[in-house]
Scaffold this motif. Structure first.
Motif, PDB file in Angstrom:
ATOM      1  N   ARG A 284       3.084  55.326  14.416  1.00 15.03           N
ATOM      2  CA  ARG A 284       2.376  55.138  15.488  1.00 15.03           C
ATOM      3  C   ARG A 284       2.901  54.164  16.472  1.00 15.03           C
ATOM      4  N   SER A 285       2.889  52.751  15.460  1.00 12.77           N
ATOM      5  CA  SER A 285       3.114  51.495  16.461  1.00 12.77           C
ATOM      6  C   SER A 285       4.597  51.579  16.693  1.00 12.77           C
ATOM      7  N   THR A 286       5.445  52.073  15.898  1.00 11.81           N
ATOM      8  CA  THR A 286       6.982  51.875  16.042  1.00 11.81           C
ATOM      9  C   THR A 286       7.258  53.149  17.105  1.00 11.81           C
TER      10      THR A 286
ATOM     11  N   THR B 251       5.200  54.145  19.766  1.00 16.37           N
ATOM     12  CA  THR B 251       4.816  53.399  20.779  1.00 16.37           C
ATOM     13  C   THR B 251       5.693  52.429  21.337  1.00 16.37           C
ATOM     14  N   THR B 252       6.156  51.732  20.552  1.00 15.01           N
ATOM     15  CA  THR B 252       6.836  50.499  20.854  1.00 15.01           C
ATOM     16  C   THR B 252       8.316  51.194  21.528  1.00 15.01           C
TER      17      THR B 252
ATOM     18  N   LEU C 177       6.436  44.205  22.752  1.00 18.11           N
ATOM     19  CA  LEU C 177       5.387  43.989  22.145  1.00 18.11           C
ATOM     20  C   LEU C 177       4.524  43.184  22.694  1.00 18.11           C
TER      21      LEU C 177
ATOM     22  N   GLN D 257       1.445  46.398  23.749  1.00 17.84           N
ATOM     23  CA  GLN D 257       0.932  46.602  22.386  1.00 17.84           C
ATOM     24  C   GLN D 257      -0.690  46.248  22.560  1.00 17.84           C
TER      25      GLN D 257
ATOM     26  N   HIS E 207      -3.238  46.150  21.308  1.00 19.67           N
ATOM     27  CA  HIS E 207      -4.247  46.091  20.095  1.00 19.67           C
ATOM     28  C   HIS E 207      -5.423  45.176  20.451  1.00 19.67           C
TER      29      HIS E 207
ATOM     30  N   TRP F 205       3.365  40.668  15.963  1.00 17.80           N
ATOM     31  CA  TRP F 205       3.233  41.072  14.604  1.00 17.80           C
ATOM     32  C   TRP F 205       2.089  40.445  13.955  1.00 17.80           C
TER      33      TRP F 205
ATOM     34  N   CYS G 196       1.987  41.425  10.203  1.00 15.29           N
ATOM     35  CA  CYS G 196       2.634  42.985   9.784  1.00 15.29           C
ATOM     36  C   CYS G 196       3.462  43.023   8.712  1.00 15.29           C
TER      37      CYS G 196
ATOM     38  N   THR H 164      -1.357  54.434  22.351  1.00 19.89           N
ATOM     39  CA  THR H 164      -0.017  54.625  22.926  1.00 19.89           C
ATOM     40  C   THR H 164       0.340  53.905  24.285  1.00 19.89           C
TER      41      THR H 164
END
Ligand code: HEM
Length: 510
Positions: free
Chosen positions: A295-297, A299-300, A366, A370, A372, A432, A439, A485
């Protein structure tokens, strides 16, 4: 006894059967009301974070569905850098500001797993399988993740990731147009499955597509009800359970087939089997990390290519860097080998340590895209964040927007500018993670992003267009309310591709 006296009293007013039920329930109701009022009237002092002046139920939907706006409104309404609100029975403290984030990231009692389990619910949960992973098993999974990313393993993985990338990219057809927010996550899902599971799944395009659909279903069935009341059989909870079970069946089937075949293959599943890990660890590793990683890769990668498509100067710089890497590392037989083979000949160390432009691009992507919110639970004794009391058991959250969209630290924060200085104080960049929670998959994630960027840059020229084929103006902005996303509105941007023929890569541009 009180209930015995209560019964005849009630019988005088209401029918017998109702009086019996009420006399049993009433003491419980009174006790609950007492506890509620005690909780409400708890002594507040200067160290209690200001409570959000919103009723308990009205916080649920915005916390899950428009978190960025909700938290920004919370800071505005309370006028404080730290405030708290209730999410059903849970107290959630929201932290911001320099001292707040320093304390948040350095506090030892704050636990990520407990935080995510209750407030996020994004990880597939199967009773007795992934929901019961104890700290010991999670630690072992993290140890295996480190092994899955050692230099030896990544060196062997490098041509495999490139192979997948080439196959998927060629299937797009070109010249053509893709939606970066659907095509890039699909590509990264494929390479993540290759990197973290086994060849039997990764080689079967239909199975990978099915697995991805199941993970999408897990996302869409992660609703306030399924997260906050995981035991309540709501439609979303049932759909989540069903999807988790299907993912489990696929992963479990692959593990059994490998063990029973006795054939050894060079992949992460084999590494786990060879360590003699128990099934819960292997299943937990693959099911949990596929979702954390892909998911994170994905979206990035979507935003990285979108930003490159919208900023030709950075696309040119990145392309020049990869070409230089190719010419430095090629063994002299460039003309006879395919682009995939040429890129695979570049050593891991060069990808990791000699790509400053790609590093800057990933770092800035990022920061910008991101959305988050770090979530923790205080599993230690009562503690303090910027002087505010965090009771034991309370939840604490830190939105990355506090630092990454902070115009004092990052002037004109919505602008994509990889040239921003990377010399920042601790926790002023947390792309990260930070403190004790960083991460654990970043080595693999960065490698995948660089390999895929290199392949796209050398194979194609691409530009960002809107639905009418024109350069979008303004360029799309990440939607931070979409916590997974951060995609812009559907149809607002596409990438238009045309081929740069292999072997005849232009020297000076585009
Ligand atoms: C571009 C891709 C990625 C980004 C931006 C990213 C970002 C992050 C961040 C910010 C955190 C800390 C979260 C927090 O403090 O709440 C984190 C944790 C973590 N990430 Fe990633 N991640 C990425 C890819 C991956 C991949 C590919 C894997 C696995 C292979 C992975 C595994 C993990 C794990 C296991 C943790 C938890 C660490 C812990 O519990 O201490 N991540 N990641």
């Amino acid at each position: 006894m009180y209930p015995l006296g209560l019964l005849p009293l009630l019988q005088a007013w209401i029918p017998d059967y109702a009086a019996v039920k009420l006399s049993i329930a009433l003491p419980g109701i009174i006790l609950l009301a007492l506890l509620w009022s005690l909780a409400e009237n708890q002594e507040e002092d200067d160290t209690t974070p200001t409570a959000l002046p919103l009723s308990g139920l009205s916080t649920i939907w915005p916390f899950f569905k428009s978190r960025f706006d909700f938290l920004a409104r919370g800071f505005q309404l309370t006028g404080r850098s730290i405030f708290q609100f209730n999410l059903l029975q849970n107290t959630v403290v929201v932290v911001s500001g320099e001292s707040g984030r320093n304390d948040f990231f350095s506090c030892r009692g704050l636990d990520i797993n407990e935080g995510f389990k209750v407030l996020s619910g994004a990880i597939p949960m199967l009773p007795g399988i992934t929901s019961d992973l104890q700290a010991r098993r999670i630690a072992l999974i993290h140890k295996r993740l480190a092994a899955a990313q050692n230099s030896d393993r990544l060196t062997r993985l490098l041509p495999q990731i490139l192979g997948d990338a080439e196959r998927v990219i060629c299937s797009w057809g070109y010249p053509g147009t893709i939606d970066p927010f659907s095509h890039m996550p699909a590509l990264l899902f494929q390479t993540t499955v290759r990197s973290l599971s086994c060849h039997e799944i990764a080689d079967d395009a239909a199975l990978v597509a099915r697995l991805r659909k199941l993970y999408d279903r897990l996302d869409s069935s992660t609703t306030p009800a399924s997260v906050l009341l995981p035991w309540f059989p709501s439609p979303s909870m049932l759909s989540k359970l069903y999807a988790s079970k299907q993912v489990y069946d696929i992963v479990n089937g692959a593990i059994n087939a490998r063990v029973q075949s006795g054939v050894s293959r060079d992949d992460t599943l084999q590494m786990l089997v060879d360590h003699g890990d128990d099934k819960l660890v292997i299943v937990g590793f693959i099911m949990g990390l596929l979702v954390a990683g892909a998911r994170s890769t994905g979206t990035t990668a979507s935003w990285m290519t979108t930003c490159l498509g919208g900023h030709p100067e950075w696309k040119h710089k990145a392309r020049a860097e990869v070409r230089a890497l190719l010419s430095d590392c090629s063994a002299g037989n460039v003309a006879s080998s395919s682009l995939k083979e040429q890129l695979a000949a570049i050593p891991l160390e060069a990808w990791e340590d000699h790509t400053p432009v790609l590093d800057k691009i990933i770092r800035e992507t990022l920061r910008l895209a991101q959305p988050h919110t770090a979530m923790r639970r205080n599993v230690g004794p009562e503690t303090y964040i910027n002087g505010m009391r965090i009771p034991s058991g309370a939840y604490v959250v830190y939105p990355f927007s506090d630092v990454h969209l902070n115009s004092t630290l990052y002037p004109d924060p919505w602008r994509f500018d990889p040239d921003r200085s990377d010399r920042v104080a601790p926790y002023e960049y947390v792309g990260w993670g930070g403190g004790k929670t960083v991460c654990l998959g970043q080595r693999l994630a960065k490698l995948q992003l660089k390999l895929i960027a290199a392949m796209l840059l050398l194979k194609f020229d691409f530009i960002l267009v809107d639905v009418n084929g024109r350069t979008p103006n303004p360029l799309p902005r990440p939607n931070w309310n979409d916590t997974l996303t951060c995609k812009p509105p559907i149809g607002s941007c596409y990438l238009q591709f045309q081929s740069i023929s292999e072997g005849k890569i232009e020297k000076d541009g585009p």
